[in-house]
Design an enzyme around this catalytic site. Sequence first.
Site, PDB file in Angstrom:
ATOM      1  N   ARG A  78     -13.900 -35.395 127.859  1.00 58.45           N
ATOM      2  CA  ARG A  78     -12.459 -35.181 127.913  1.00 58.45           C
ATOM      3  C   ARG A  78     -12.057 -35.092 129.381  1.00 58.45           C
ATOM      4  O   ARG A  78     -12.846 -34.671 130.218  1.00 58.45           O
ATOM      5  CB  ARG A  78     -12.065 -33.920 127.146  1.00 58.45           C
ATOM      6  CG  ARG A  78     -12.311 -34.030 125.639  1.00 58.45           C
ATOM      7  CD  ARG A  78     -11.906 -32.762 124.909  1.00 58.45           C
ATOM      8  NE  ARG A  78     -11.944 -32.938 123.460  1.00 58.45           N
ATOM      9  CZ  ARG A  78     -13.014 -32.763 122.715  1.00 58.45           C
ATOM     10  NH1 ARG A  78     -14.173 -32.417 123.276  1.00 58.45           N
ATOM     11  NH2 ARG A  78     -12.964 -32.942 121.408  1.00 58.45           N
ATOM     12  N   ASP A 136      -8.512 -36.355 110.120  1.00 56.48           N
ATOM     13  CA  ASP A 136      -7.179 -35.768 110.231  1.00 56.48           C
ATOM     14  C   ASP A 136      -6.112 -36.743 110.713  1.00 56.48           C
ATOM     15  O   ASP A 136      -4.992 -36.334 111.031  1.00 56.48           O
ATOM     16  CB  ASP A 136      -7.215 -34.555 111.161  1.00 56.48           C
ATOM     17  CG  ASP A 136      -7.738 -34.890 112.555  1.00 56.48           C
ATOM     18  OD1 ASP A 136      -8.229 -36.013 112.767  1.00 56.48           O
ATOM     19  OD2 ASP A 136      -7.668 -34.016 113.442  1.00 56.48           O
ATOM     20  N   ARG A 178     -10.019 -27.943 112.223  1.00 54.08           N
ATOM     21  CA  ARG A 178      -9.027 -26.997 112.737  1.00 54.08           C
ATOM     22  C   ARG A 178      -7.701 -27.088 111.996  1.00 54.08           C
ATOM     23  O   ARG A 178      -7.048 -26.074 111.743  1.00 54.08           O
ATOM     24  CB  ARG A 178      -8.793 -27.246 114.229  1.00 54.08           C
ATOM     25  CG  ARG A 178      -9.909 -26.754 115.127  1.00 54.08           C
ATOM     26  CD  ARG A 178      -9.655 -27.138 116.563  1.00 54.08           C
ATOM     27  NE  ARG A 178      -9.695 -28.587 116.737  1.00 54.08           N
ATOM     28  CZ  ARG A 178      -9.384 -29.208 117.878  1.00 54.08           C
ATOM     29  NH1 ARG A 178      -8.987 -28.507 118.914  1.00 54.08           N
ATOM     30  NH2 ARG A 178      -9.456 -30.518 117.962  1.00 54.08           N
TER      31      ARG A 178
END
Length: 329
Positions: A78, A136, A178
């Site tokens: 990231r 997701d 999450r």
Amino acid sequence: MRIGVLTSGGDAPGMNACIRSVVRSGLAAGHEVVGICRGYSGLLAEEFFQGEDSDGRMTLRSVSDIARRGGTILHTSRSQEFRTEAGLRKAADILRKHEIDALIPIGGDGTFHGAVALARFWDGRIVGCPGTIDNDLLGTDYTIGFATAVQTAVDAVDKLRDTADAHERMFLVEVMGRHCGSIALFSAIAGGAEIAAIPETPTRIDEIIRLLHEFVRRRKTSVMMIVAEGDERGGAVELQRQLQELGCPYETRVLALGHLQRGGSPVFHDRLLASRLGGLAVRSVLEGKTGVMAGEVGGRLVLTPFEETYAAHRQVDPEDIRLLEIMAT
């Protein structure tokens, strides 16, 4: 054309199969494919794949026998710098410097947010592939890595059931997710768990306690509860504490699978999905498409604008919730 491919964010089983598909589809169409290492961070550092050529070009041999491997041969990371305007401008300049005409990022919502931001400063074509175990993203029934993550969780539940039966215990198994409870719900149904705690539905401790007492009355010797890390109660450890406070009739243990779910050889579904979507991404780039994610919905290959893939959190199917309730009775 010179097509760049990178993997970004959390790794997912099947990313290598997707890289392989992108490389071989691009080469088969007569174009060059350049591997960019360590996601957007590697792009900013100009870290390119080191193979037979020193300029990052990938060959048929570069991706030989990688579909069965977990992780990603291009590595991933990231980047905070890429989130800044200066970083985005730098990335665009680097892509132009290396004469890259199109980019195929493989990752999740963070990766696609980055792709949308990059498009403000770079006029190359961008078509993404959904590589994330969380499942997701909208615009595809399943994401690359999800099926393997569920299989890993089911394998763990199968093994834990043996010791739970032996000691007459309740296990709370925490899985990733999450914002989306897909891993938890699918793992619970496939693994024969009695309870699932997911972000999409409220977790009522008093109702769970009543259910557990009913299990005791029926002489049920073990219980498996799958907990999504994003459950509003705070995860498996906190759920265990609340259950004990309200008189849980079973001795309890907690196991958080954590990053174990990201690794391992991808199951056939992830390899097949990755191969299909990698090929679709290349074809779409060559047809002039940009700003979209390659997905599969109802068995059909589709393209969805990046912004729509993360516009809302995917919701689990209420019928699957009902199915778990029936299976647990």
